[in-house]
Design an enzyme around this catalytic site. Structure first.
Site, PDB file in Angstrom:
ATOM      1  N   ASP A  91       0.875  -1.175   0.000  1.00  0.00           N
ATOM      2  CA  ASP A  91       0.000   0.000   0.000  1.00  0.00           C
ATOM      3  C   ASP A  91       0.914   1.227   0.000  1.00  0.00           C
ATOM      4  OD1 ASP A  91      -2.022   1.849   0.423  1.00  0.00           O
ATOM      5  OD2 ASP A  91      -2.647   1.046   2.374  1.00  0.00           O
ATOM      6  N   HIS A 158      -6.788  -3.724   7.034  1.00  0.00           N
ATOM      7  CA  HIS A 158      -6.737  -3.168   8.375  1.00  0.00           C
ATOM      8  C   HIS A 158      -6.770  -4.272   9.407  1.00  0.00           C
ATOM      9  CE1 HIS A 158      -6.731  -0.197  11.423  1.00  0.00           C
ATOM     10  NE2 HIS A 158      -6.991   0.791  10.594  1.00  0.00           N
ATOM     11  N   GLU A 183       1.009   6.450   6.854  1.00  0.00           N
ATOM     12  CA  GLU A 183       0.497   7.403   5.865  1.00  0.00           C
ATOM     13  C   GLU A 183       0.132   8.757   6.456  1.00  0.00           C
ATOM     14  OE1 GLU A 183      -3.215   6.246   3.899  1.00  0.00           O
ATOM     15  OE2 GLU A 183      -3.206   4.398   5.068  1.00  0.00           O
TER      16      GLU A 183
HETATM   17 MN    MN Z   1      -3.024   3.718   0.697  1.00  0.00          MN
HETATM   18 MN    MN Z   2      -3.118   2.727   3.648  1.00  0.00          MN
END
Ligand code: MN
Ligand code: MN
Length: 291
Positions: A91, A158, A183
């Site tokens: 990600d 998650h 992030e």
């Molecule tokens: Mn992302």
């Molecule tokens: Mn993410």
């Protein structure tokens, strides 16, 4: 290379392509489709639809089927990409400025670097958050406090573990080998997102018996193809051109859930930077292009 390393590398290369494609007047739909095609070409699958969120939208926008939106001069574009290999996910995200706002872009990038430096066993989650917050403040901005990084597990974006973008008081320590997405989001606004318009991004929410035959067919496809990972309306429409009505029915009955777009509360500009990182004495950036 294991699947996590492969997925990270694929996501990194896809992001690199995205950075090159995002230009004034380029079509969002074409950019998203090219990035997703690249992921597949490299042997992965999208872990979620390519997110292209502009200006005060922090996250969760993917082009709709037939979307005619183009990037405009001055747009601040967050491109957020997920690739998976057998469920192992990379990600990663970056912000591209199509004019101005370089400092805001730098704020989230530098905050990410600070967090990675201390992504070691024994560091407390609150310290990660504090490092991010302080770096963003140095640039004269604030972090978005109700968006955060997250643990990753097979077929799950998650794991339940949260990587905060501010000092949230979490005394838990990072553990060797944990794989987490960091992030930071930086903004010139209030530092909170709210829920906005529909995003064109869905996920399976609750399996319930479905009477309608078309809806059942679509649901079976979703289960097999995406499992618990998010998917795009345009992916479904491409496979089932008349699925619009069935999708709406599945959404209303709570079988699938459509994510809302996430605008910043004061409609201020937002930048984002993201990497998937493995916790170690020398932290491993899985979504680094140069690994
Ligand atoms: Mn992302
Ligand atoms: Mn993410």
């Amino acid at each position: 290379m294991n699947d996590w390393e492969k997925a990270g590398k694929i996501a990194a290369e896809a992001l690199d392509l995205g950075k090159k494609l995002i230009r004034i007047d380029a079509s969002l739909l074409e950019v998203a489709e090219k990035i997703e095609a690249r992921i597949i070409e490299l042997g992965g699958k999208p872990a979620f639809p390519v997110n292209l969120s502009i200006n005060h939208i922090a996250a969760h926008y993917t082009p709709f089927p037939g979307d005619e939106t183009r990037f405009l001069e001055g747009d601040l574009v967050k491109v957020d990409i997920g690739a998976h290999v057998n469920g192992a996910i990379g990600d990663t995200a970056a912000t591209i400025s199509l004019g101005g706002n370089e400092e805001l872009v730098k704020a989230s990038e530098e905050a990410l670097k600070e967090a990675i430096k201390i992504f070691k066993p024994g560091t407390r989650f609150r310290e990660i958050g504090r490092a991010i917050q302080e770096k963003i403040k140095e640039y004269g901005f604030v972090p978005i406090v109700n968006l955060s990084g997250h643990g990753l597990e097979l077929y799950s974006l998650h794991s339940g573990v949260t990587v905060p973008n501010y000092d949230n008081g979490d005394e838990k320590e990072l553990q060797e080998g944990q794989i987490l997405a960091i992030e930071p989001f930086a903004t010139s606004g209030e530092g909170r997102i709210i829920e906005g318009k529909p995003s064109g991004i869905y996920r399976m929410e609750q399996l319930k018996p479905v009477r309608d035959m078309n809806a059942r067919k679509i649901l079976k496809f979703i289960e097999e193809e995406y499992k618990t990972l998010p998917f795009a309306k345009r992916w479904i429409i491409k496979k089932f051109p008349t699925a619009e009505f069935s999708l709406r029915m599945l959404e209303i009955s709570g079988v699938i859930l459509q994510y809302p777009q996430l605008p910043e509360k004061s409609k201020a500009l937002v930048s984002q930077a993201e990497h998937t990182v493995k916790v170690a004495e020398r932290p491993v950036v899985l979504t680094s292009l140069s690994v």
